[in-house]
Design a protein around this motif. Structure first.
Motif: not given
Length: 154
Positions: A40-41, A58-60, A123-127, A109-110
């Motif tokens: 996940v980038w 942006v998470l890909r 970290v909370a947003a990514v998690t 996702s954005h």
């Protein structure tokens, strides 16, 4: 001994409250994590909404590769493609799924991140995205989607 703020920490600028912001508007930092076998980038981007630029994470996720016709059954491919056809309607609002030309499947996702952001906020947003992604990874793996790469070439 307190630090003089703001100061640079790698690609970030740290303010007096310890919040992070990109060190350069032209070169947003990015990083990757491996979650349940998929890469996940995470990259920061600036999306243009109505009148203002909105900082967006942006998470890909590179979730797997559809097997080629050589060496796989047509039933397995049909099951995977059937799952992929249904996936966009099941994903959370704003998420997108992409079947790339090399048969890799990606989900994007954005997440809006006000900058500067604390490391905890980041970290909370990514998690939260990783946890929301988990059931889709499990369903796709059960359908036979497998074989991720460790790089994201654009």
């Amino acid at each position: 001994m307190p630090f003089d703020t703001p100061f640079s920490l790698g690609p970030f600028t740290v303010d007096a409250e310890g919040r992070l912001a990109p060190g350069s508007q032209e070169d947003f930092p990015s990083f990757s994590v491996v979650w349940r076998g998929c890469t996940v980038w995470a990259t920061m981007a600036s999306r243009r909404d109505d009148a203002a630029a909105t900082p967006t994470l942006v998470l890909r996720a590179l979730v797997g590769r559809v097997p080629s016709t050589a060496g796989s059954s047509s039933d397995q491919r049909a099951q995977i493609f059937g799952g992929l056809r249904c996936l966009p309607a099941l994903l959370p609002a704003g998420w997108q799924v992409e079947l790339r030309a090399d048969h890799r499947v990606a989900i994007e996702s954005h997440v809006h991140i006000p900058l500067p952001a604390s490391a905890t906020d980041l970290v909370a947003a990514v998690t939260s995205v990783l946890l929301a992604l988990t059931p889709y990874l499990e369903v796709l793996a059960e359908a036979g989607l497998s074989g991720t790469a460790n790089t994201w070439p654009g």
